[in-house]
Design an enzyme around this catalytic site. Structure first.
Site, short mmCIF file in Angstrom:
data_model
loop_
_atom_site.label_atom_id
_atom_site.label_comp_id
_atom_site.label_asym_id
_atom_site.label_seq_id
_atom_site.Cartn_x
_atom_site.Cartn_y
_atom_site.Cartn_z
N ARG A 168 0.91 -1.17 0.09
CA ARG A 168 0.26 -0.06 -0.10
C ARG A 168 0.76 1.21 -0.18
NH1 ARG A 168 -2.18 -3.29 -1.26
NH2 ARG A 168 -4.09 -4.43 -0.49
N SER A 246 -10.78 0.31 3.19
CA SER A 246 -10.05 0.29 4.63
C SER A 246 -9.48 1.29 5.01
CB SER A 246 -8.98 -1.05 4.34
OG SER A 246 -9.18 -2.07 3.39
N GLU A 340 -5.06 4.57 5.63
CA GLU A 340 -4.54 4.31 4.47
C GLU A 340 -5.20 5.36 3.39
OE1 GLU A 340 -5.54 0.31 2.71
OE2 GLU A 340 -6.53 1.47 1.11
C1 LIG Z 1 -15.62 0.80 -0.82
C2 LIG Z 1 -14.01 0.70 -1.07
C3 LIG Z 1 -13.17 -0.37 -1.44
C4 LIG Z 1 -11.93 -0.32 -1.61
N1 LIG Z 1 -10.88 -1.18 -1.62
C5 LIG Z 1 -9.62 -1.19 -1.67
C6 LIG Z 1 -8.97 -2.36 -2.03
O1 LIG Z 1 -9.40 -3.54 -2.08
N2 LIG Z 1 -7.68 -2.16 -2.35
C7 LIG Z 1 -6.83 -0.96 -2.43
O2 LIG Z 1 -5.77 -0.87 -2.36
N3 LIG Z 1 -7.67 0.25 -2.29
C8 LIG Z 1 -9.13 0.25 -2.10
N4 LIG Z 1 -9.90 1.20 -1.76
C9 LIG Z 1 -9.16 2.69 -2.27
C10 LIG Z 1 -9.29 3.13 -3.64
O3 LIG Z 1 -10.26 2.49 -4.07
C11 LIG Z 1 -8.00 3.23 -4.31
O4 LIG Z 1 -6.89 3.85 -3.59
C12 LIG Z 1 -8.18 3.88 -5.48
O5 LIG Z 1 -6.81 3.63 -6.31
C13 LIG Z 1 -8.11 5.20 -5.41
O6 LIG Z 1 -8.40 6.03 -6.87
P1 LIG Z 1 -8.73 7.23 -7.10
O7 LIG Z 1 -8.42 7.56 -8.70
O8 LIG Z 1 -10.22 7.45 -7.02
O9 LIG Z 1 -7.75 8.37 -6.27
P2 LIG Z 1 -8.32 9.47 -5.22
O10 LIG Z 1 -9.21 8.93 -4.01
O11 LIG Z 1 -9.40 10.41 -5.89
O12 LIG Z 1 -7.09 9.91 -4.66
C14 LIG Z 1 -6.10 9.05 -3.90
C15 LIG Z 1 -5.02 9.74 -4.05
O13 LIG Z 1 -4.25 9.72 -5.05
C16 LIG Z 1 -3.81 10.94 -5.93
N5 LIG Z 1 -3.99 10.71 -7.27
C17 LIG Z 1 -5.16 10.30 -7.79
N6 LIG Z 1 -5.09 10.18 -9.33
C18 LIG Z 1 -3.84 10.61 -9.52
C19 LIG Z 1 -3.01 11.08 -10.71
N7 LIG Z 1 -3.25 10.63 -11.88
N8 LIG Z 1 -1.62 11.53 -10.46
C20 LIG Z 1 -1.17 11.65 -9.23
N9 LIG Z 1 -1.70 11.43 -7.96
C21 LIG Z 1 -3.06 10.91 -8.25
C22 LIG Z 1 -4.77 11.86 -5.18
O14 LIG Z 1 -4.11 13.15 -5.14
C23 LIG Z 1 -4.90 11.23 -3.65
O15 LIG Z 1 -3.81 11.85 -2.99
C24 LIG Z 1 -11.15 1.05 -1.72
C25 LIG Z 1 -11.94 2.28 -1.41
C26 LIG Z 1 -13.36 2.04 -1.38
C27 LIG Z 1 -14.15 3.27 -0.99
#
Ligand SMILES: Cc1cc2nc3c(=O)[nH]c(=O)nc-3n(C[C@H](O)[C@H](O)[C@H](O)COP(=O)(O)OP(=O)(O)OC[C@H]3O[C@@H](n4cnc5c(N)ncnc54)[C@H](O)[C@@H]3O)c2cc1C
Length: 348
Positions: A168, A246, A340
């Site tokens: 992570r 998580s 996380e």
């Molecule tokens: C119900 C649920 C279940 C989940 N299950 C898991 C799981 O099983 N495993 C797991 O690892 N995670 C899980 N997550 C967490 C999440 O889905 C992941 O971390 C996901 O990758 C976040 O994606 P996002 O594009 O929406 O990022 P955001 O939540 O919008 O951003 C997260 C971070 O990444 C940065 N960021 C986003 N895009 C970029 C980019 N293109 N360049 C640079 N920085 C960027 C943002 O600034 C922020 O700091 C879960 C979340 C939820 C709500």
């Protein structure tokens, strides 16, 4: 910067799965890579505070919001090269939603992503915290990450060895804000069967042994069913899924520390000699059961690792619940839980 793309005082609660977060001074949605790079370059030159937003499932944003510009990534493209003898080489723009990509890969008979079905968010964020689930991690499938390095103003393509991937975490997470991820290239094996299943619960659900394979489409269905039962699949009106997934990572502890835990505590031996234990187990045994809490911020009724918004919770409510749980686990087991999600404008 096209003025029609700029929104003022948009509430960030509308863009996070926890449904909390105050207003952004400005929000710009950008759908081309060139415009993304140019906008970030221009705003950096002005010294403007920037927050990159994907789908918002891994963000806890404070109630005061973000006094700067939020850039919402909306770049879309999937380029595939299956002529290479090394399998399918698939380059995906940062703004592509992750789970549809997993479904598409299975349809195309590209193997490797199936155990990570149902993770919300966009492709560009997957290398940030090296997303993973059910024994798989995205770093195992990444061949390169194309970035805009804000410290040098250059486009830079990074190989996995340069990405500092860990459980992570990654270089992108430990050096926050420096790299804007533009696209990710995955190297996937060809075939309709999954990669070997490493996670006991998933193997059991599939009726196979750990280490065996199953049709990737069946693995996807099994993972989605397991996630649904735990509230880890987004469902609009299910408050158990109004979470950041998580909330705490599973602690990595020394062998000596692991010996101080009760014998029944989960222990997963890591290649570096450390032991990973279960944050959910620690939370439950520290007295915080499913549904714990008394306001609008409570633990999920399906999983103790998810802090949820039952409707009307503020970021302050969630932070206060997270602090209470972290302190309870520390007092009972002497282990400090690490959050996380990325915290913006608030801290534990
Ligand atoms: C119900 C649920 C279940 C989940 N299950 C898991 C799981 O099983 N495993 C797991 O690892 N995670 C899980 N997550 C967490 C999440 O889905 C992941 O971390 C996901 O990758 C976040 O994606 P996002 O594009 O929406 O990022 P955001 O939540 O919008 O951003 C997260 C971070 O990444 C940065 N960021 C986003 N895009 C970029 C980019 N293109 N360049 C640079 N920085 C960027 C943002 O600034 C922020 O700091 C879960 C979340 C939820 C709500």
């Amino acid at each position: 910067m096209r003025p029609e793309l700029v929104e003022r005082c948009e509430l960030l609660a509308n863009h996070t799965t926890l449904r909390v977060g105050g207003p952004a001074r400005e929000m710009i949605t950008i759908d081309t890579e060139a415009e993304l790079v140019e906008t970030v370059r221009t705003l950096d030159a002005r010294g403007e505070p920037l927050l990159i937003l994907g789908g918002g499932p891994n963000l806890l944003i404070g109630d005061a919001g973000f006094d700067g510009t939020v850039i919402k990534i909306a770049t879309r493209a999937v380029d595939e090269d299956t002529a290479a003898c090394s399998g399918a080489v698939v380059t995906v723009s940062a703004g592509e939603p992750w789970d549809p990509l997993v479904g598409y890969a299975i349809e195309r008979e590209w193997s490797g992503l199936e155990a990570m079905s149902g993770i919300p968010g966009l492709v560009g964020a997957t290398p940030i915290q090296n997303v993973g689930a059910y024994g798989a991690e995205v770093s195992e499938l990444i061949s390169t990450v194309r970035t805009f390095d804000r410290s040098t103003g250059q486009i830079k393509t990074l190989f996995p060895i340069e990405c500092g991937f860990g459980y992570r975490t990654s270089r992108f997470k430990s050096d926050p804000g420096r790299f804007l991820v533009l696209s990710v290239t995955f190297q996937l094996r060809l075939g309709s069967m999954s990669q070997p299943i490493r996670y006991l619960e998933l193997a059991r659900a599939l009726g196979i042994e750990v280490g065996q394979r199953a049709p990737a489409s069946e693995v996807r269905q099994a993972v989605l069913a397991l996630r649904t039962a735990k509230g880890m699949l987004l469902v609009e009106d299910d408050h158990d899924t109004w979470s950041a997934g998580s909330f705490f990572t599973n602690p990595l502890i020394s062998f000596a520390k692991a010996r101080t835990l009760p014998p029944e505590a989960p222990r997963f031996h890591q290649s570096d000699g450390m032991i990973k234990t279960s944050a959910a187990w620690l939370i439950e045994r520290a007295g915080f059961g499913k549904g714990f809490g008394n306001g609008a911020a409570r633990l999920s009724s399906k999983h103790t690792l998810a802090l949820t918004n039952r409707g009307g919770a503020t970021a302050a409510d969630l932070v206060s619940l997270a602090r209470q749980i972290r302190a309870g686990v520390q007092a009972k087991f002497g282990i400090e839980l690490v959050p996380e999600p990325v915290l913006v404008g608030c801290e534990l």
